[in-house]
Write a protein that holds these residues in place. Structure first.
Motif, mmCIF file in Angstrom:
data_model
loop_
_atom_site.group_PDB
_atom_site.id
_atom_site.type_symbol
_atom_site.label_atom_id
_atom_site.label_comp_id
_atom_site.label_asym_id
_atom_site.label_seq_id
_atom_site.Cartn_x
_atom_site.Cartn_y
_atom_site.Cartn_z
ATOM 1 N N ILE A 65 0.867 -1.183 0.000
ATOM 2 C CA ILE A 65 0.000 0.000 0.000
ATOM 3 C C ILE A 65 0.900 1.227 0.000
ATOM 4 C CG2 ILE A 65 -1.822 1.232 1.251
ATOM 5 C CD1 ILE A 65 -2.856 -1.490 2.159
ATOM 6 N N VAL A 66 0.663 2.075 -0.993
ATOM 7 C CA VAL A 66 1.585 3.174 -1.293
ATOM 8 C C VAL A 66 0.868 4.512 -1.144
ATOM 9 C CG1 VAL A 66 2.882 4.194 -3.218
ATOM 10 C CG2 VAL A 66 2.911 1.729 -2.876
ATOM 11 N N ASP A 67 1.553 5.500 -0.602
ATOM 12 C CA ASP A 67 1.004 6.859 -0.491
ATOM 13 C C ASP A 67 0.790 7.402 -1.909
ATOM 14 O OD1 ASP A 67 0.740 9.690 -0.236
ATOM 15 O OD2 ASP A 67 1.654 9.570 1.741
ATOM 16 N N SER A 68 -0.431 7.794 -2.226
ATOM 17 C CA SER A 68 -0.737 8.194 -3.602
ATOM 18 C C SER A 68 -0.133 9.553 -3.972
ATOM 19 C CB SER A 68 -2.253 8.240 -3.814
ATOM 20 O OG SER A 68 -2.799 9.295 -3.044
ATOM 21 N N LYS A 69 0.363 10.293 -2.978
ATOM 22 C CA LYS A 69 0.948 11.620 -3.267
ATOM 23 C C LYS A 69 2.467 11.580 -3.318
ATOM 24 C CE LYS A 69 -3.059 13.660 -1.033
ATOM 25 N NZ LYS A 69 -3.797 12.470 -1.463
ATOM 26 N N THR A 70 3.076 10.846 -2.401
ATOM 27 C CA THR A 70 4.545 10.847 -2.336
ATOM 28 C C THR A 70 5.158 9.592 -2.938
ATOM 29 O OG1 THR A 70 4.533 9.749 -0.191
ATOM 30 C CG2 THR A 70 4.476 12.179 -0.185
ATOM 31 N N GLY A 71 4.365 8.508 -3.033
ATOM 32 C CA GLY A 71 4.895 7.236 -3.534
ATOM 33 C C GLY A 71 5.563 6.393 -2.466
ATOM 34 N N ASP A 72 5.551 6.843 -1.208
ATOM 35 C CA ASP A 72 6.182 6.062 -0.135
ATOM 36 C C ASP A 72 5.444 4.736 0.071
ATOM 37 O OD1 ASP A 72 6.815 8.968 2.003
ATOM 38 O OD2 ASP A 72 7.859 8.189 0.236
ATOM 39 N N ILE A 73 6.214 3.660 0.276
ATOM 40 C CA ILE A 73 5.609 2.351 0.563
ATOM 41 C C ILE A 73 5.217 2.360 2.041
ATOM 42 C CG2 ILE A 73 5.904 -0.153 0.499
ATOM 43 C CD1 ILE A 73 6.488 0.758 -2.225
ATOM 44 N N LEU A 74 3.927 2.412 2.298
ATOM 45 C CA LEU A 74 3.443 2.544 3.675
ATOM 46 C C LEU A 74 3.229 1.197 4.361
ATOM 47 C CD1 LEU A 74 0.794 5.374 3.122
ATOM 48 C CD2 LEU A 74 3.113 5.609 4.029
#
Lengths: 482, 232
Positions: B187-196
């Motif tokens: 699941i990835v932050d849709s704004k930064t692309g960080d793998i959450l």
């Protein structure tokens, strides 16, 4: 449970297994055999191939044009069904490059390479472009022939493209895929059967090592012949391609020139090139050079050659730019740079081409423009791959930036990128991509006000682009910094 | 000898009883500290690869892979809804993608970017907890209308054994007795692309014939530690 077997029984078992192995491997390893049954005798040029005697391409013109009828078994039909599904999957997953003009051009060149007459049974010729930065081509048994954007961007003229397409057409026409697939199945079956025997042989005592050795040998044979088509089948396809080029208005020697382009290696990667490794590629080039006639049988004028080249580069200019983006996505920055430079050399008045060059320099970052020395050795390539695979891309770049060489390379590349962005915008102030790219560079070099201007200009010119939200967020962040 | 044979038999029986391996879950520090509150998610088309493995070799099961993928998408969506997270895959349906050619290309490119990162991600999964991995803010192109907080990447690969291959497995221990599927969810932050968030697990059994029955519980357990959405 301890089983007692006589020495005679053990020896008989080894002998029987050896005979079975030899029989199956003999029938499995020979290309051209298998359950694609041919009811017509082998063609003359196929016989020449089996004799392994190089012969002039012109002598092959006499060969029979018709393909022999084939009998499809259930495995072959299953393979055809998989091919059709594969076609759908490629399209569905956005891996097919759709450009009407380019597709029509590819179809035209492809149809020239197809011999006259109806297509073989269950084959419908389709020529499409795959979105992949690696230079490659593949053909499915149902007649779908794909060339990658990487290959189209690399080639220089229509004759080279026709050569590649003719080669792939040969694989389909001669049913090589079915032959190789069936051959692979037999080999895997042998290995499995041998493994069973090897596992249980220890219970019977004394024969384990012999069976294990046979299983190991079979494994090695399988690995060698599993890497693409066998060289025999590749030669058959190359021979066919040469014949087709001489029968049409294309230059046969361009098939060899096209293959030479595939040896270009900007990234020093360990990925095998087109049709396997560079050694095989060089073998094919040498083989084809021997097949080519000593003199040109159909002299092509300088004008015709220039038209051939101009037409090809014009028709593929758009896909070549798209391919630069794909290379940048795959972190193949030097390849992107080389192909961008090729675009600019062809059409220096194009703002879009110069924009590609600018992007390539910008994203090259802390990397030197050319690799040299240790980086090109096998050890250097392995180290580079290990570095890439061992950390995420931003970390790898950060490690490079922390070195004096990396920092110096970064400054040079950003300066080159800036020069190209300015040129692109001089040629066309409405080049939205150039505004965005320049904005990224200015933000990275902490010239925030200028970056803001270019981001805003980008949104004005391209308000509906998919990255509009991303750019708006960048604008908000920069405004907070002020 | 009798004791050794008995141990071997017991091991085989225990393996047969165990339907799936333990699930591993990794959370980004921002997720663990509830700094981010994910309420909406877009589920990208799963990438599933299942091969039929028989005595004559392996063949692709393209149609079945697609069906299992569609099933996984629904199961993940349902599991996220249980956590008050509204999840949809509608923007990436075949109809939606055919309207905008560019989105299809962008989707393919970002899926490929994830696939390039995935081997390292799975190998160093614990580093998700250090916030080490990101796909970059270009992922925002998949959510041009800024309607979602997160993007969900689903990957699965496995083999379905034929009867012959299963029998072979009895005679050659270690070559596999069951059909297996390895699944990973990111699941990835849709704004930064960080793998959450990252979860990975394996299942055995009839995941091709009965995906809902075999996969639903495993997916729910894989998202056990994922925080539910809180009201704004």
């Amino acid at each position: 449970m301890k089983l007692r077997r006589s020495a005679h029984a053990n020896r008989a078992r080894v002998l029987i297994l050896s005979i079975c192995y030899t029989f199956v491997m003999h029938t499995a390893a020979l290309p051209g055999r298998g359950v694609v049954n041919r009811t017509a005798p082998a063609k003359p040029f196929a016989q020449a191939r089996l004799n392994n005697a190089p012969s002039s391409a012109l002598a092959l013109v006499q060969a029979d044009e018709k393909t022999a009828p084939v009998t499809f078994n259930s495995d072959d039909l299953a393979l055809l069904e998989q091919a059709a599904l594969f076609d759908q999957q490629l399209e569905k997953k956005g891996l097919v490059y759709n450009d009407e003009r380019l597709n029509a051009y590819l179809e035209e060149v492809g149809q020239k390479a197809v011999p006259a007459g109806p297509p073989p049974e269950r084959v419908r010729w389709r020529f499409r472009v795959l979105r992949d930065p690696f230079a490659n081509a593949l053909a499915l048994p149902n007649g779908s022939v794909y060339v990658t954007t990487g290959l189209l961007a690399l080639l220089m003229n229509e004759s080279q493209l026709a050569g590649v397409l003719a080669h792939e057409i040969a694989h389909v026409r001669e049913r090589h895929i079915f032959t190789q697939y069936r051959s692979k199945q037999k080999k895997e079956l042998v290995i499995k059967l041998l493994n069973v025997a090897a596992t249980w042989s220890s219970a019977f005592g004394g024969v384990g090592s012999a069976i294990s050795l046979l299983a190991d040998t079979a494994q090695a044979v399988l690995v060698v012949t599993m890497s693409g088509y066998s060289s025999e089948l590749e030669r058959e396809a190359d021979t066919f391609a040469l014949r087709r080029l001489s029968e049409t208005n294309y230059e046969p020697k361009e098939l060899v020139s096209g293959l030479r382009l595939l040896t270009l290696d900007y990234e020093a990667e360990l990925v095998p090139l087109y049709y396997g490794d560079p050694v095989k590629l060089r073998d094919r080039i040498n083989y084809l050079n021997r097949l080519l006639p000593a003199g040109s049988t159909k002299p092509v004028s300088k004008e015709a050659r220039a038209i051939n080249r101009l037409r090809y580069l014009t028709m593929t200019e758009g896909v070549a730019r798209h391919n630069v983006r794909l290379n940048l996505n795959e972190e193949r920055f030097r390849t992107a740079l080389a192909l961008s430079q090729k675009l600019v050399n062809f059409n220096p008045a194009s703002s879009e081409n110069i924009f590609c060059l600018a992007e390539s320099y910008r994203l090259l970052g802390p990397r030197p423009i050319e690799l040299s020395g240790e980086a090109l050795t096998l050890k250097g390539r392995k180290r580079s791959r290990k570095q890439k695979q061992g950390a995420p891309p931003d970390e790898v770049e950060g490690q490079m930036m922390s070195t004096p060489e990396g920092e110096a390379a970064w400054k040079t590349n950003q300066a080159n990128a800036e020069e190209q962005y300015r040129k692109a915008l001089e040629l066309d102030r409405k080049n939205a991509g150039a505004h965005r790219g320049f904005g990224y560079l200015l933000e990275k070099t902490q010239r925030y006000q200028e970056a803001l201007e270019h981001y805003r200009e980008y949104l004005k010119l391209a308000p509906d682009e998919l990255d509009r939200t991303l750019i708006r967020r960048r604008i908000e962040n920069l405004e907070k910094r002020r | 000898m009798k004791a050794r044979n008995f141990s071997l038999l017991l091991l085989i029986l225990l393996s047969a009883v165990a339907q799936s391996s333990p699930r591993a879950q990794y959370l980004h520090p921002r997720l663990r500290s509830r700094e981010v509150n994910l309420r909406t998610a877009l589920i990208l088309p799963p990438v599933v690869s299942i091969q039929r493995e028989g005595m004559k070799g392996a063949t692709s099961m393209i149609r079945e892979s697609e069906e299992v993928g569609a099933g996984l998408s629904e199961i993940v969506s349902a599991a996220l809804r249980e956590k008050q997270i509204s999840a949809t895959s509608e923007p990436f349906s075949a109809a939606a993608l055919s309207e905008t050619g560019e989105l299809k290309y962008v989707l393919a490119d970002i899926q490929k970017r994830y696939d390039r990162l995935e081997p390292l991600l799975l190998k160093k999964a614990k580093d998700v907890g250090n916030g080490r991995f990101s796909l970059g803010d270009e992922v925002a192109k998949l959510d041009a209308n800024d309607s979602a907080d997160a993007l969900v990447f689903i990957r699965a690969s496995g083999t379905k054994l034929t009867t012959g291959k299963k029998l072979y497995g009895i005679f050659v221990p270690g070559s596999g007795l069951w059909s297996r599927l390895s699944v990973s969810l990111a699941i990835v932050d849709s704004k930064t692309g960080d793998i959450l968030f990252l979860a990975k697990f394996k299942v055995k059994g009839k995941f091709v014939e009965q995906p809902q029955q075999v996969l639903a519980q495993s997916v729910r357990k894989a998202l056990q530690e994922f925080p539910a959405a809180t009201l704004p």
